[in-house]
Design a protein around this motif. Structure first.
Motif, PDB file in Angstrom:
ATOM      1  N   LEU A 142       0.822  -1.202   0.000  1.00 17.02           N
ATOM      2  CA  LEU A 142       0.000   0.000   0.000  1.00 17.02           C
ATOM      3  C   LEU A 142       0.862   1.260   0.000  1.00 17.02           C
ATOM      4  N   LEU A 143       1.597   1.489   1.064  1.00 13.70           N
ATOM      5  CA  LEU A 143       2.430   2.685   1.190  1.00 13.70           C
ATOM      6  C   LEU A 143       3.286   2.562   2.440  1.00 13.70           C
ATOM      7  N   GLY A 144       4.133   3.582   2.677  1.00 15.38           N
ATOM      8  CA  GLY A 144       4.829   3.684   3.955  1.00 15.38           C
ATOM      9  C   GLY A 144       6.268   3.220   3.987  1.00 15.38           C
ATOM     10  N   ARG A 145       6.873   2.892   2.838  1.00 13.08           N
ATOM     11  CA  ARG A 145       8.275   2.458   2.874  1.00 13.08           C
ATOM     12  C   ARG A 145       9.237   3.629   3.109  1.00 13.08           C
ATOM     13  N   GLU A 146       8.855   4.818   2.650  1.00 11.89           N
ATOM     14  CA  GLU A 146       9.779   5.945   2.673  1.00 11.89           C
ATOM     15  C   GLU A 146       9.780   6.629   4.041  1.00 11.89           C
ATOM     16  N   LEU A 147      10.962   6.708   4.642  1.00 14.39           N
ATOM     17  CA  LEU A 147      11.141   7.372   5.934  1.00 14.39           C
ATOM     18  C   LEU A 147      11.728   8.763   5.720  1.00 14.39           C
ATOM     19  N   ILE A 148      11.250   9.719   6.510  1.00 12.33           N
ATOM     20  CA  ILE A 148      11.756  11.087   6.425  1.00 12.33           C
ATOM     21  C   ILE A 148      12.063  11.603   7.828  1.00 12.33           C
ATOM     22  N   PRO A 149      13.029  12.525   7.950  1.00 12.83           N
ATOM     23  CA  PRO A 149      13.299  13.139   9.252  1.00 12.83           C
ATOM     24  C   PRO A 149      12.333  14.302   9.482  1.00 12.83           C
ATOM     25  N   VAL A 150      11.838  14.436  10.712  1.00  9.61           N
ATOM     26  CA  VAL A 150      10.940  15.542  11.042  1.00  9.61           C
ATOM     27  C   VAL A 150      11.271  16.089  12.423  1.00  9.61           C
ATOM     28  N   CYS A 151      11.024  17.378  12.583  1.00 11.62           N
ATOM     29  CA  CYS A 151      11.225  18.031  13.878  1.00 11.62           C
ATOM     30  C   CYS A 151      10.414  19.319  13.863  1.00 11.62           C
ATOM     31  N   THR A 152      10.425  20.046  14.966  1.00 12.19           N
ATOM     32  CA  THR A 152       9.726  21.331  15.014  1.00 12.19           C
ATOM     33  C   THR A 152      10.519  22.356  14.208  1.00 12.19           C
ATOM     34  N   ALA A 154      12.794  12.974  14.760  1.00 10.12           N
ATOM     35  CA  ALA A 154      12.344  11.602  14.534  1.00 10.12           C
ATOM     36  C   ALA A 154      12.446  11.281  13.052  1.00 10.12           C
ATOM     37  N   VAL A 155      12.622  10.004  12.747  1.00 10.50           N
ATOM     38  CA  VAL A 155      12.554   9.550  11.364  1.00 10.50           C
ATOM     39  C   VAL A 155      11.374   8.587  11.275  1.00 10.50           C
ATOM     40  N   VAL A 156      10.396   8.937  10.442  1.00 10.76           N
ATOM     41  CA  VAL A 156       9.106   8.234  10.413  1.00 10.76           C
ATOM     42  C   VAL A 156       8.621   8.108   8.971  1.00 10.76           C
ATOM     43  N   PRO A 157       7.682   7.200   8.703  1.00  6.38           N
ATOM     44  CA  PRO A 157       7.074   7.151   7.360  1.00  6.38           C
ATOM     45  C   PRO A 157       6.403   8.481   7.044  1.00  6.38           C
ATOM     46  N   MET A 173      10.640  19.106   7.639  1.00  8.39           N
ATOM     47  CA  MET A 173      11.760  18.229   7.312  1.00  8.39           C
ATOM     48  C   MET A 173      13.024  19.079   7.298  1.00  8.39           C
ATOM     49  N   PRO A 174      13.961  18.847   8.207  1.00 10.92           N
ATOM     50  CA  PRO A 174      15.198  19.627   8.183  1.00 10.92           C
ATOM     51  C   PRO A 174      15.980  19.417   6.892  1.00 10.92           C
ATOM     52  N   PHE A 175      15.818  18.241   6.268  1.00  9.01           N
ATOM     53  CA  PHE A 175      16.446  17.943   4.984  1.00  9.01           C
ATOM     54  C   PHE A 175      15.473  17.136   4.145  1.00  9.01           C
ATOM     55  N   ASP A 176      15.365  17.500   2.882  1.00  5.94           N
ATOM     56  CA  ASP A 176      14.431  16.839   1.977  1.00  5.94           C
ATOM     57  C   ASP A 176      15.065  15.561   1.437  1.00  5.94           C
ATOM     58  N   ILE A 177      15.284  14.612   2.337  1.00  9.46           N
ATOM     59  CA  ILE A 177      15.919  13.336   1.986  1.00  9.46           C
ATOM     60  C   ILE A 177      15.087  12.215   2.595  1.00  9.46           C
ATOM     61  N   ASP A 178      14.626  11.291   1.758  1.00 10.14           N
ATOM     62  CA  ASP A 178      13.907  10.134   2.279  1.00 10.14           C
ATOM     63  C   ASP A 178      14.700   8.875   1.978  1.00 10.14           C
ATOM     64  N   VAL A 179      14.427   7.836   2.744  1.00  7.41           N
ATOM     65  CA  VAL A 179      15.118   6.561   2.564  1.00  7.41           C
ATOM     66  C   VAL A 179      14.094   5.439   2.689  1.00  7.41           C
ATOM     67  N   ALA A 187      -1.939   8.445  -4.798  1.00 11.19           N
ATOM     68  CA  ALA A 187      -2.297   9.796  -5.225  1.00 11.19           C
ATOM     69  C   ALA A 187      -1.033  10.593  -5.513  1.00 11.19           C
ATOM     70  N   GLU A 188      -1.163  11.604  -6.363  1.00 13.44           N
ATOM     71  CA  GLU A 188       0.023  12.357  -6.794  1.00 13.44           C
ATOM     72  C   GLU A 188       0.653  13.133  -5.657  1.00 13.44           C
ATOM     73  N   TRP A 189      -0.188  13.593  -4.705  1.00 16.63           N
ATOM     74  CA  TRP A 189       0.367  14.349  -3.575  1.00 16.63           C
ATOM     75  C   TRP A 189       1.267  13.471  -2.755  1.00 16.63           C
ATOM     76  N   SER A 190       2.436  13.941  -2.367  1.00 12.68           N
ATOM     77  CA  SER A 190       3.368  13.146  -1.567  1.00 12.68           C
ATOM     78  C   SER A 190       3.733  13.884  -0.305  1.00 12.68           C
ATOM     79  N   ALA A 191       3.949  13.112   0.746  1.00  6.27           N
ATOM     80  CA  ALA A 191       4.323  13.718   2.033  1.00  6.27           C
ATOM     81  C   ALA A 191       5.670  14.426   1.927  1.00  6.27           C
ATOM     82  N   THR A 192       6.564  13.893   1.110  1.00  2.00           N
ATOM     83  CA  THR A 192       7.883  14.494   0.979  1.00  2.00           C
ATOM     84  C   THR A 192       7.771  15.870   0.369  1.00  2.00           C
TER      85      THR A 192
END
Length: 311
Positions: free
Chosen positions: A164-174, A238-241, A256-262, A295-300
């Motif tokens: 379905l989805l959720g493989r891509e992890l991204i860093p997030v913070c305030t 945190a690094v989360v889907p 996202m402090p950096f626009d990098i997903d893994v 959907a075309e919209w992406s969290a990244t």
């Protein structure tokens, strides 16, 4: 033809005691009184005229040899009858879908979308069932599961799955935290919030970001929901889907402090039993889930936009 078989009520009571090893727990399973279960088993023993089916002791109940024989001869067939009744009932009311879904995904991703589904399909009901860890996918009260693919664990042979989805992890913070970082390696000195079941997520991210290391991890949480709340509270990074923080990124609560997903190589999968007959409501809902996930919209993209907006 004279009918020799006992009633289904008696067989259900007998088999429930077999499964539970207790008349009390069998009564709870069947939603009747313990006395009703005892009377049903007694009638069954009298009907078969062959002595007791259970040995009773302070520690519980155990099957007699005759009870073992009866269970072997009847259990599969009684369960088959239950399955047939369930299937026929579902066909008579095809507009209900029973779903078991990981709580964080339900809260963060599914629930915000369900109103749109309900508006599009007002004749269909989605009912959420209790989520169980280490699910074996044999329950009869669920039509679809949304489960995470766990490392070193194969899906059971009797289950059909679709990513379905959720493989891509991204860093997030305030937003306040993000100002302190100019390059990915700067995150090494941050408080790194991590998921205790997947402690290698940060190491994966640093490697993808071109700053390989064995990071020093900060507080750990066993639910992604807790990670998200901790990050929003300013406890660290945190690094989360990405799919689980769409709302927070759009509203600027997290950036996202950096626009990098893994890719974590796991993700969420829609699952159903292979031998269950297809029905319209389940198939429509599964197709809608796939549409939402792709959907075309992406969290990244949303995260990058939120980060560019600043606090």
């Amino acid at each position: 033809m004279k009918i020799h078989s006992p009633s289904l009520v008696e067989l259900h009571a007998f088999l429930a005691v077999c499964r539970e090893g207790s008349f009390r727990r069998a009564a709870e399973e069947l939603c009747v009184t313990q006395a009703a279960v005892s009377r049903a088993v007694q009638r069954l023993e009298e009907h078969l005229a062959g002595g007791r089916l259970f040995e009773r002791s302070p520690a519980g109940v155990t099957l007699t040899p005759r009870g073992v024989q009866l269970r072997k001869l009847t259990e599969r067939h009684v369960l088959a009858l239950e399955s047939a009744a369930e299937t026929m009932g579902r066909q008579a009311q095809p507009q209900r879908v029973r779903l078991s879904v990981i709580p964080t995904l339900a809260i963060q991703w599914l629930m915000p979308r369900l109103p749109a589904f309900n508006e599009r399909h007002p004749d269909m009901n989605v009912e959420l069932r209790q989520f169980k860890h280490d699910e074996d996918f044999t329950r009869d009260d669920v039509d679809l599961w949304i489960e995470v693919k766990r490392p070193r664990r194969r899906w059971p042979d009797h289950v059909q799955t679709r990513y379905l989805l959720g493989r891509e992890l991204i860093p997030v913070c305030t937003p306040r935290w993000s100002k302190e970082f100019r390059a990915p390696q700067d995150l090494r000195r941050a408080t790194l919030l991590h998921h205790t079941n997947f402690p290698d997520n940060w190491e994966r991210w640093f490697a993808k970001a071109g700053a390989p290391c064995t990071p020093t991890l900060g507080p750990g949480f066993d639910l992604t929901m807790h990670l998200i709340v901790a990050a929003k509270a300013g406890m660290g990074v945190a690094v989360v889907p990405g799919c689980l923080v769409e709302r927070e990124l759009l509203q600027g609560e997290l950036v996202m402090p950096f626009d990098i997903d893994v890719s974590c190589g796991r993700g969420y999968f829609v699952c159903w039993k292979r031998d269950t007959p297809a029905f319209t409501a389940r198939d429509k809902f599964a197709a809608w889930l796939a549409d939402q996930a792709h959907a075309e919209w992406s969290a990244t993209d949303a995260g990058a936009a939120a980060a560019n907006q600043g606090p």
